[in-house]
Every structure is written in structure tokens, then in C-alpha cells.
Design an enzyme around this catalytic site. Sequence first.
Site, short mmCIF file in Angstrom:
data_model
loop_
_atom_site.label_atom_id
_atom_site.label_comp_id
_atom_site.label_asym_id
_atom_site.label_seq_id
_atom_site.Cartn_x
_atom_site.Cartn_y
_atom_site.Cartn_z
N SER A 1 91.65 2.75 26.34
CA SER A 1 92.32 1.46 26.49
C SER A 1 91.26 0.39 26.70
O SER A 1 90.14 0.69 27.16
CB SER A 1 93.26 1.50 27.71
OG SER A 1 93.70 0.20 28.06
N TYR B 1 94.53 2.25 37.00
CA TYR B 1 94.47 2.51 35.56
C TYR B 1 93.06 2.24 35.04
O TYR B 1 92.53 3.00 34.23
CB TYR B 1 95.50 1.64 34.84
CG TYR B 1 95.71 1.98 33.39
CD1 TYR B 1 96.01 3.27 32.97
CD2 TYR B 1 95.61 0.99 32.40
CE1 TYR B 1 96.22 3.58 31.64
CE2 TYR B 1 95.82 1.28 31.07
CZ TYR B 1 96.11 2.57 30.69
OH TYR B 1 96.32 2.88 29.36
#
Length: 257
Positions: free
Chosen positions: A142, A155
Site C-alpha cells: 500500500s 496500518y
Amino acid sequence: MSTQPHRTAVVTGASSGIGRATAAQLAAAGWTVYALARRSERLESLAAEVPEGTGRIVPLTVDVADREQVDRAAAVVEDGGGADTLLCIAGGALGTDRVAEGRAEDWDWMYRVNVAGTLNTTQAFLPMLRATGHGTVLVLTSTAALASYEGGAGYNAAKMAQHGLVGALRLEEADHNVRVVEVLPGMVHTEEFTRNRLGGDQEAADQVYAGVEKPLTAEDVADVCTYAVTVPHHVNLDQIVLRPVAQAAQFKVIRTP
């Protein structure tokens, strides 16, 4: 495109979102795809959707955070003739807490699914990828691996760890002619990712994309993943960052009224 005679892939996270779209695209292109995920019924429906005369989907119910389950899946794939390509797409996020209030259980879950899950699947399938002489590992991380943001520390931490794993793997596996690709998407509007992150709150999830013209779709990212593993094997797309035009950076998103 590649002229390799046997194209068989293992795709994790194949029950929804980017994983499902990627598995479907590869099968439609004629590949045999071992589709790994926790939800059996979704995998069965995916297998039923493959057009006749193309490839096929072989569903395998697996939690990538459970090494024993992953090893059993690898044995099934080996018995079926093996695979030359592994796409580690399973992952996820939980919560948007700041560091001071972060829930340890959320951080633990994100680490297990994103990092340990990638480690488990990579270790289990590397021997057969090496044996082909032209193996490929693709890992979906990501843009959260590249830049921190408020409310994203858990995250960020998981994806940065996964990013570090991929970088080391590329260096280590070059000697075995295994190429290692990292795909780093920005804002992707899928059916479950943000809703799951926000505790199932669909209204809050919709607000994340409110006013953003054309966020990426699962199919957009699947297109990139499919291309990256289909180009001739001597071509290694080390890192592919993709965002919608409306998201110039993690901190700059254009929203219209």
C-alpha cells in the site's frame, strides 16, 4: 506477453476485492488459479464465474495467518503440478486510532494478516517457484508503506514491515531467478476494505470516498497485478505505485462538492 507454456498462480485474499478480481482476470486469461481465502462459499462462487474455454479456479479455504493451513494448501498445489507464480494479496486494516489510543489487538491482527501472512505463504511456496526456474512473487502492499498519516499508525507499521520483507526477498531470490514485484495502491474503493476497517459502519466508509472522482477500483489494481506477472520473465517491475488522479499524495485528495 509471456510465452511460458504453463501458467499457474496462487492468489491469496481471493474471496473479495483486489484478490478476487486478480484471480478472475488470470483465470479468464487462461491460467490455472489456486484461490486461497477463508470464506469457502465466496471461493466457490468465484470458480463458477470463470468463462468456459479459459482457465480455471481451484478454491482452497485457507487463513494465511495459520501456517499449518498454508502448508496444507501448498501440498495440494504441489500434488496438482505446482505453481510458478504467487500473488500475496490478502491483507487488511483495522481502526483509525491514533498511537496514544491504539488497540493492541487491532495492531496484532494487522501484523498477523499482512506480515506473517505474507511470510507464511512465501515460505510455503518458494520451493516450487524456485523449481520452475522462472518463478514470480507479487506482494500487494500500500502507499501506507511509503508515508505515515494520522490515524493510520497500525496500518502504516504493518505495511512498512511488509514493504521491508519484499525488498529483502527481491535481493535474496534473484540468485534463484525468482522475480519479486511490489504493488502499492493508494485509494481503492472496494466492497469491504474500508467498511471492515471502520467496524462495519457503511456510512462512515462511504464518507472516505465522498466527492473523490473515480477512486481506483479492484479491477484497476487487478489489471496492474495481471500485467506485472504476465510480462516476459526477465522484466521485473520492482515497485508499482498507483493512485487515482484525485489523490496526488496521502495528504492531498481532491474532493468535489
